[in-house]
Design a protein around this motif. Structure first.
Motif, short mmCIF file in Angstrom:
data_model
loop_
_atom_site.label_atom_id
_atom_site.label_comp_id
_atom_site.label_asym_id
_atom_site.label_seq_id
_atom_site.Cartn_x
_atom_site.Cartn_y
_atom_site.Cartn_z
N LEU A 37 3.79 9.69 7.12
CA LEU A 37 3.08 9.01 5.94
C LEU A 37 2.99 7.53 6.34
O LEU A 37 1.98 6.83 5.92
N ALA A 38 4.05 6.86 7.01
CA ALA A 38 3.96 5.57 7.13
C ALA A 38 2.96 5.22 8.33
O ALA A 38 2.10 4.06 8.18
N ILE A 39 2.37 6.10 9.01
CA ILE A 39 1.31 6.09 10.12
C ILE A 39 -0.03 6.26 9.34
O ILE A 39 -0.87 5.57 9.32
N ILE A 40 -0.14 7.32 8.50
CA ILE A 40 -1.19 7.66 7.84
C ILE A 40 -1.73 6.74 6.68
O ILE A 40 -2.92 6.37 6.74
N ARG A 41 -0.86 6.16 5.82
CA ARG A 41 -1.21 5.29 4.73
C ARG A 41 -1.57 3.91 5.28
O ARG A 41 -2.13 3.34 4.21
N ASP A 42 -1.38 3.38 6.51
CA ASP A 42 -2.04 2.23 6.92
C ASP A 42 -3.22 2.78 7.79
O ASP A 42 -2.97 3.42 8.81
#
Ligand code: ADP
Length: 387
Positions: free
Chosen positions: A105-110
């Motif tokens: 999620l940390a990768i995808i949402r940025d």
């Protein structure tokens, strides 16, 4: 491996962060199987609030609210990416099952981290330049590799085309958005396609048939969706393989919706991905042997996935709030739409309509995709959301 099976243990509660329409449809799917759900969101009248077994009032961007909610359920999933990441990490460290993983999620949402991830993995996507502010972009024009036309995207918080500025010439610079953003080349797009992949903890992967999307010219969000995509088997296979590689490399359990551009040169580029049910999969509810929502539930519980098959060609139309109206919604023309037959109307139950807000969708199923398109056009003219 720490997994839960809500069929075997009917007290299991699936916690969903976010109470929008995706949460509502996830709760509906869960209820068909007698699975219990809890939803965290701000308002008692959010779309999913009435559909969940338990509604917890709180802010999914708030650390304490998410932590408390997560502790009260057996498994945590999301219907929106903006959920408080630190709380999800903490819950995972406490041994709670969280899907998608906070790391993914940390990768995808940025959007910038996401794109860099695909570049590092050798997956096809366009190059990017990163900027802290609008002023930095203006300063870099002409020098730092920025050429017209280009597209600016806010790194986070954008949705449904908000957070994207298409800059074709100097005159469009007025449209630049402020905040940390990426700049990528404007792509000559032949087709916009989405492939929804599902993966469970065992590593089993299944994909839904690719869909083609067409966009509302003013609102810049999906207006129509077609399945089959009309691209033919060879291109569909290429798109599917990219989606499979994306979900595998991100190590996502659950769904990953992969939005792709087919360029006029015939190349595929990943535009963006979302680790949750997606607008491009709504037709799966009536037109496939498994809906995206059921598949997500199977995947996050590490149960065997179903091989998705399309029963009927489908056209999906988003029902958007009419321009010029804001307030409690009234739905006009629904009866006329229903009379067409093989028309499935979903109204999300949002208590306020706004111009171009997604208020519902309609799926039209028909053995002839051309007839489905005709009906969808008729429906688009019939159903109006005013206040
Ligand atoms: P959102 O996350 O808000 O959906 P997207 O990144 O999907 O934003 O962009 C919205 C739309 O803008 C896309 O579906 C596409 O039509 C258009 N778009 C985005 N990036 C580009 C690009 N590089 N070149 C041309 N059009 C683009």
């Amino acid at each position: 491996m720490h997994v839960i099976n809500p069929f075997a243990n009917t007290d299991t509660i699936i916690g969903i962060c976010g109470g929008g329409q995706l949460g509502k449809m996830l709760c509906e799917a869960a209820s068909v199987w007698d699975w219990k759900t809890a939803v965290l969101d701000k308002h008692q009248d959010d779309p999913a609030a009435q559909m969940a077994h338990r509604f917890v009032q709180g802010d999914y961007t708030n650390y304490d609210d998410v932590l408390r909610f997560g502790q009260s359920v057996d498994l945590i999933t999301i219907e929106i990416e903006k959920v408080n990441l630190e709380a999800l990490l903490e819950l995972e460290a406490m041994g709670k099952i969280v899907h998608p993983s906070p790391k993914a999620l940390a990768i995808i949402r940025d959007k910038a981290k996401q794109k860099q991830f695909f570049i590092d993995q050798g997956l096809p996507t366009s190059p990017q330049l990163l900027f802290e502010s609008k002023t930095d972009i203006l300063r870099a024009i002409g020098s730092d590799g920025i050429e017209f036309p280009f597209v600016q995207k806010l790194r986070s918080g954008g949705y449904d085309g908000r957070g994207v500025a298409i800059i074709k010439s100097k005159a469009d610079l007025l449209l630049l958005l402020d905040g940390p953003s990426l700049v990528e080349p404007f792509i000559e797009i032949e087709a916009e396609v989405a492939v929804i992949a599902a993966r469970n903890l065992n590593g089993e992967i299944k994909t839904f048939p690719p869909v083609a999307m067409s966009f509302h010219p003013e609102a810049n969000l999906v207006e129509y969706l077609y399945c089959p995509s009309g691209l033919g088997p060879a291109l569909e296979l290429e798109a599917t393989q990219i989606a499979q590689a994306a979900i595998e490399s991100l190590d996502v359990c659950g769904l990953l919706a992969v939005e792709l551009f087919l360029t006029t040169d015939g190349d595929w580029l990943i535009n963006e991905v979302a680790p949750r049910p997606h607008n491009s999969g709504h037709h799966t509810i009536e037109c496939c042997n498994v809906s995206q929502f059921h598949q997500h539930l199977l995947a996050i519980c590490n149960l065997p996935l179903i091989d998705p098959q399309l029963h009927f060609p489908a056209v999906m139309v988003n029902i958007l709030g009419e321009d010029g109206f804001e307030g409690p919604p009234k739905y006009l023309g629904v009866e006329q739409a229903l009379r067409m037959g093989n028309v499935y109307v979903h109204l999300y139950g949002k208590n306020i309509t706004k111009p171009f807000r997604k208020m519902g969708h309609v799926t039209v199923a028909n053995r002839s995709i051309n007839r489905a398109i005709k009906t969808a056009n008729f429906i688009k003219d019939q159903i109006k959301v005013i206040s």
